[in-house]
Design a protein around this motif. Structure first.
Motif, PDB file in Angstrom:
ATOM      1  N   ILE A 174       0.844  -1.203   0.000  1.00 48.00           N
ATOM      2  CA  ILE A 174       0.000   0.000   0.000  1.00 48.00           C
ATOM      3  C   ILE A 174       0.878   1.252   0.000  1.00 48.00           C
ATOM      4  CG2 ILE A 174      -1.656   1.344   1.382  1.00 48.00           C
ATOM      5  CD1 ILE A 174      -2.915  -1.347   2.227  1.00 48.00           C
ATOM      6  N   ARG A 175       1.966   1.205   0.778  1.00 50.34           N
ATOM      7  CA  ARG A 175       2.866   2.371   0.814  1.00 50.34           C
ATOM      8  C   ARG A 175       3.380   2.694  -0.586  1.00 50.34           C
ATOM      9  NH1 ARG A 175       2.469   6.156   3.641  1.00 50.34           N
ATOM     10  NH2 ARG A 175       2.262   7.005   1.573  1.00 50.34           N
ATOM     11  N   SER A 176       3.820   1.648  -1.331  1.00 47.89           N
ATOM     12  CA  SER A 176       4.364   2.010  -2.638  1.00 47.89           C
ATOM     13  C   SER A 176       3.265   2.400  -3.610  1.00 47.89           C
ATOM     14  CB  SER A 176       5.325   0.967  -3.203  1.00 47.89           C
ATOM     15  OG  SER A 176       4.764  -0.288  -3.120  1.00 47.89           O
ATOM     16  N   ALA A 177       2.075   1.811  -3.474  1.00 45.79           N
ATOM     17  CA  ALA A 177       0.982   2.238  -4.359  1.00 45.79           C
ATOM     18  C   ALA A 177       0.620   3.699  -4.097  1.00 45.79           C
ATOM     19  CB  ALA A 177      -0.243   1.349  -4.155  1.00 45.79           C
ATOM     20  N   LEU A 178       0.574   4.087  -2.833  1.00 44.07           N
ATOM     21  CA  LEU A 178       0.243   5.483  -2.504  1.00 44.07           C
ATOM     22  C   LEU A 178       1.344   6.415  -3.017  1.00 44.07           C
ATOM     23  CD1 LEU A 178      -1.149   5.208   1.170  1.00 44.07           C
ATOM     24  CD2 LEU A 178      -2.466   5.535  -0.937  1.00 44.07           C
ATOM     25  N   ASP A 179       2.589   6.009  -2.813  1.00 38.21           N
ATOM     26  CA  ASP A 179       3.702   6.855  -3.251  1.00 38.21           C
ATOM     27  C   ASP A 179       3.678   7.051  -4.771  1.00 38.21           C
ATOM     28  OD1 ASP A 179       4.367   6.922  -0.636  1.00 38.21           O
ATOM     29  OD2 ASP A 179       6.234   5.780  -0.807  1.00 38.21           O
ATOM     30  N   ARG A 180       3.434   5.949  -5.483  1.00 40.20           N
ATOM     31  CA  ARG A 180       3.387   6.035  -6.950  1.00 40.20           C
ATOM     32  C   ARG A 180       2.275   6.976  -7.398  1.00 40.20           C
ATOM     33  NH1 ARG A 180       4.197   0.459  -6.929  1.00 40.20           N
ATOM     34  NH2 ARG A 180       1.970   0.128  -7.239  1.00 40.20           N
ATOM     35  N   ALA A 181       1.216   7.059  -6.604  1.00 41.31           N
ATOM     36  CA  ALA A 181       0.083   7.914  -6.976  1.00 41.31           C
ATOM     37  C   ALA A 181       0.254   9.341  -6.436  1.00 41.31           C
ATOM     38  CB  ALA A 181      -1.210   7.308  -6.462  1.00 41.31           C
ATOM     39  N   GLY A 182       1.448   9.656  -5.949  1.00 38.83           N
ATOM     40  CA  GLY A 182       1.704  11.011  -5.468  1.00 38.83           C
ATOM     41  C   GLY A 182       1.118  11.268  -4.088  1.00 38.83           C
ATOM     42  N   ARG A 183       0.882  10.201  -3.330  1.00 45.48           N
ATOM     43  CA  ARG A 183       0.276  10.349  -2.002  1.00 45.48           C
ATOM     44  C   ARG A 183       1.276   9.963  -0.914  1.00 45.48           C
ATOM     45  NH1 ARG A 183      -4.740  12.975  -2.428  1.00 45.48           N
ATOM     46  NH2 ARG A 183      -5.770  12.252  -4.320  1.00 45.48           N
ATOM     47  N   SER A 184       2.497  10.430  -1.075  1.00 42.08           N
ATOM     48  CA  SER A 184       3.531   9.995  -0.128  1.00 42.08           C
ATOM     49  C   SER A 184       3.310  10.573   1.267  1.00 42.08           C
ATOM     50  CB  SER A 184       4.914  10.352  -0.649  1.00 42.08           C
ATOM     51  OG  SER A 184       4.938  11.703  -0.996  1.00 42.08           O
ATOM     52  N   ASN A 185       2.439  11.575   1.379  1.00 41.27           N
ATOM     53  CA  ASN A 185       2.184  12.143   2.710  1.00 41.27           C
ATOM     54  C   ASN A 185       0.979  11.543   3.424  1.00 41.27           C
ATOM     55  OD1 ASN A 185       4.328  13.863   3.117  1.00 41.27           O
ATOM     56  ND2 ASN A 185       3.427  15.432   1.785  1.00 41.27           N
ATOM     57  N   THR A 186       0.342  10.581   2.794  1.00 37.78           N
ATOM     58  CA  THR A 186      -0.816   9.953   3.456  1.00 37.78           C
ATOM     59  C   THR A 186      -0.322   8.858   4.404  1.00 37.78           C
ATOM     60  OG1 THR A 186      -2.168  10.357   1.512  1.00 37.78           O
ATOM     61  CG2 THR A 186      -2.988   8.725   3.091  1.00 37.78           C
ATOM     62  N   PRO A 187      -0.582   9.011   5.708  1.00 41.30           N
ATOM     63  CA  PRO A 187      -0.087   8.004   6.657  1.00 41.30           C
ATOM     64  C   PRO A 187      -0.860   6.688   6.599  1.00 41.30           C
ATOM     65  CG  PRO A 187      -0.708  10.072   7.764  1.00 41.30           C
ATOM     66  CD  PRO A 187      -1.262  10.123   6.379  1.00 41.30           C
ATOM     67  N   GLY A 240       6.794   0.501   6.463  1.00 38.89           N
ATOM     68  CA  GLY A 240       6.337   1.878   6.301  1.00 38.89           C
ATOM     69  C   GLY A 240       5.108   2.277   7.095  1.00 38.89           C
ATOM     70  N   ALA A 241       4.689   1.455   8.054  1.00 40.09           N
ATOM     71  CA  ALA A 241       3.534   1.868   8.864  1.00 40.09           C
ATOM     72  C   ALA A 241       3.920   3.072   9.726  1.00 40.09           C
ATOM     73  CB  ALA A 241       3.075   0.721   9.763  1.00 40.09           C
ATOM     74  N   ASP A 242       3.061   4.071   9.752  1.00 46.04           N
ATOM     75  CA  ASP A 242       3.330   5.271  10.559  1.00 46.04           C
ATOM     76  C   ASP A 242       2.804   5.113  11.973  1.00 46.04           C
ATOM     77  OD1 ASP A 242       4.284   7.231   8.367  1.00 46.04           O
ATOM     78  OD2 ASP A 242       2.519   6.247   7.534  1.00 46.04           O
ATOM     79  N   ILE A 243       1.754   4.307  12.102  1.00 44.81           N
ATOM     80  CA  ILE A 243       1.117   4.035  13.393  1.00 44.81           C
ATOM     81  C   ILE A 243       0.809   2.538  13.397  1.00 44.81           C
ATOM     82  CG2 ILE A 243      -0.963   4.464  14.800  1.00 44.81           C
ATOM     83  CD1 ILE A 243      -1.190   7.205  13.403  1.00 44.81           C
ATOM     84  N   VAL A 244       1.000   1.883  14.533  1.00 46.63           N
ATOM     85  CA  VAL A 244       0.605   0.470  14.602  1.00 46.63           C
ATOM     86  C   VAL A 244      -0.535   0.309  15.611  1.00 46.63           C
ATOM     87  CG1 VAL A 244       2.775  -0.559  13.821  1.00 46.63           C
ATOM     88  CG2 VAL A 244       2.474  -0.038  16.248  1.00 46.63           C
ATOM     89  N   MET A 245      -1.420  -0.607  15.288  1.00 43.48           N
ATOM     90  CA  MET A 245      -2.592  -0.785  16.131  1.00 43.48           C
ATOM     91  C   MET A 245      -2.615  -2.177  16.761  1.00 43.48           C
ATOM     92  SD  MET A 245      -6.574  -0.928  15.099  1.00 43.48           S
ATOM     93  CE  MET A 245      -6.576   0.413  13.932  1.00 43.48           C
ATOM     94  N   VAL A 246      -3.162  -2.224  17.956  1.00 42.31           N
ATOM     95  CA  VAL A 246      -3.428  -3.491  18.630  1.00 42.31           C
ATOM     96  C   VAL A 246      -4.942  -3.623  18.733  1.00 42.31           C
ATOM     97  CG1 VAL A 246      -3.219  -4.777  20.798  1.00 42.31           C
ATOM     98  CG2 VAL A 246      -1.283  -3.412  19.959  1.00 42.31           C
ATOM     99  N   LYS A 247      -5.453  -4.794  18.450  1.00 44.43           N
ATOM    100  CA  LYS A 247      -6.894  -4.993  18.422  1.00 44.43           C
ATOM    101  C   LYS A 247      -7.241  -6.419  18.765  1.00 44.43           C
ATOM    102  CE  LYS A 247     -10.643  -4.964  15.168  1.00 44.43           C
ATOM    103  NZ  LYS A 247     -11.018  -5.020  13.801  1.00 44.43           N
ATOM    104  N   PRO A 248      -8.189  -6.683  19.641  1.00 48.61           N
ATOM    105  CA  PRO A 248      -8.939  -5.754  20.493  1.00 48.61           C
ATOM    106  C   PRO A 248      -8.034  -5.036  21.505  1.00 48.61           C
ATOM    107  CG  PRO A 248      -9.971  -7.935  20.463  1.00 48.61           C
ATOM    108  CD  PRO A 248      -8.622  -8.073  19.845  1.00 48.61           C
ATOM    109  N   ALA A 249      -8.675  -4.250  22.387  1.00 53.76           N
ATOM    110  CA  ALA A 249      -7.906  -3.487  23.376  1.00 53.76           C
ATOM    111  C   ALA A 249      -8.012  -4.096  24.773  1.00 53.76           C
ATOM    112  CB  ALA A 249      -8.389  -2.036  23.400  1.00 53.76           C
TER     113      ALA A 249
END
Ligand code: PBG
Length: 327
Positions: A174-187, A240-249
């Motif tokens: 997903i990171r490289s797909a977003l980057d290729r589409a000019g969305r390198s700032n989308t976390p 390239g994850a900017d935030i990691v999630m744990v689920k459930p809490a």
């Protein structure tokens, strides 16, 4: 009595207790997950999640306004499409229910921060989180679809994407797909440690996403494991994850703490539908005070190390914060 250390000294009054409090919370840490359905004028209560609704796009705008005035300015959207098929095409359709909702919300409330849940299970006829090969989910084939979903959400206005499918390598893809589409700032906020949990029961009702056969144990994690959560989180950060999630809490405070210690990115915790339904049920049966239970459970996640908290109680929790009932 000759006693030097008296821990009770710091508990003797509310002002003092608040001063020495170790966990402080703010509505800015909250994300509200909402369910969007097709049609118009629809606001239908979800039976398994009392107090939560299916909203058509027009009604969702009112909900967003309510959330913003309570101080919650972040929402995550789940789509419940009218049509499902084997490859979950509703998930990336330009006029898909989530895409339409995002456009409408962004137009009306530019200050609302929108997170797109990137997954296929609400959109596939078989209810699994990917493309099937026989009765197995084909990991690598699924990645292309997840990239499409992420891109279509970002094009519709998502500020951030949150892949929840648990396929290997999806964050990197997903990171490289977003980057290729000019969305390198989308976390990307990855559901890094997502367990195969019975706490998702009410959600699957709400999203109509229960698997038609089998279960999700070949992709979601075994809840006996914690080192594996660290492995998943580190891999996602690497990709390239900017935030990691744990689920459930709620049953996973140890995992939140371990992931927090092992990484240097913000950690999110998702208090899932089953946690919400349990608190609601306790309240309804007179077994406990709903607000107090909600606050204590939320504080547990923050205390464990969560920086971000996804909860169906986001509005109520923000109100509890404003009243000084938590944090
Ligand atoms: C989609 C998804 C699920 C949840 C969030 N994203 C369900 C699942 O994996 O079965 C659960 C949310 C909740 O229970 O509140 N994959």
């Amino acid at each position: 009595m000759d006693m030097i250390k008296r821990p009770r000294r710091l508990r003797s009054g509310e002002a003092l207790r608040k001063m020495v409090r170790e966990t402080r919370v703010s509505p800015s840490a909250l994300i509200y997950p909402a369910f969007v359905v097709e049609g118009e004028g629809r606001r239908e209560e979800i039976p398994s999640m009392p107090g939560q609704y299916h909203y058509s796009v027009d009604k969702l705008l009112y909900k967003a306004e309510e959330m913003l005035s309570a101080g919650v300015d972040k929402m995550m959207l789940f789509g419940v499409p009218g049509h499902k098929d084997a490859c979950g095409s509703g998930a990336w359709a330009e006029d898909g229910v989530v895409q339409r909702a995002m456009r409408a919300l962004k137009e009306r409330f530019p200050e609302l921060y929108l997170v797109g849940d990137v997954c296929m299970c609400e959109y596939t006829s078989h209810g699994h989180c990917g493309i099937l090969a026989g009765h197995e989910v084909d990991n690598d084939k699924t990645l292309d679809y997840l990239c499409r979903i992420a891109l279509s959400q970002v094009e519709a206005g998502a500020d951030m994407v949150a892949p929840s499918d648990m396929m290997d390598g999806r964050v990197g893809a997903i990171r490289s797909a977003l980057d290729r589409a000019g969305r390198s700032n989308t976390p990307i906020m990855s559901y890094a440690a997502k367990y195969a949990s019975a706490f998702y029961g009410p959600f699957r009702d709400a999203a109509g996403s229960a698997p038609a056969f089998g279960d999700r144990k070949s992709y979601q994690m075994d809840w006996h494991n914690s080192r594996e959560a660290v492995k998943e989180a580190l891999a996602d950060v690497e990709e390239g994850a900017d935030i990691v999630m744990v689920k459930p809490a709620m049953a996973y405070g140890d995992i939140i703490a371990r992931v927090k210690a092992a990484t240097n990115v913000p950690v999110a915790a998702y208090s899932v539908s089953g946690e919400y339904a349990m608190v609601k049920t306790c309240g309804r049966l007179g077994l406990g005070d709903e607000t107090a239970l909600m606050c204590e459970i939320a504080a547990g996640a923050f205390r464990a190390g969560a920086d971000i908290y996804l909860t169906y109680f986001a509005r109520e929790l923000a109100e509890a914060m404003a009243r000084g009932l938590i944090g």
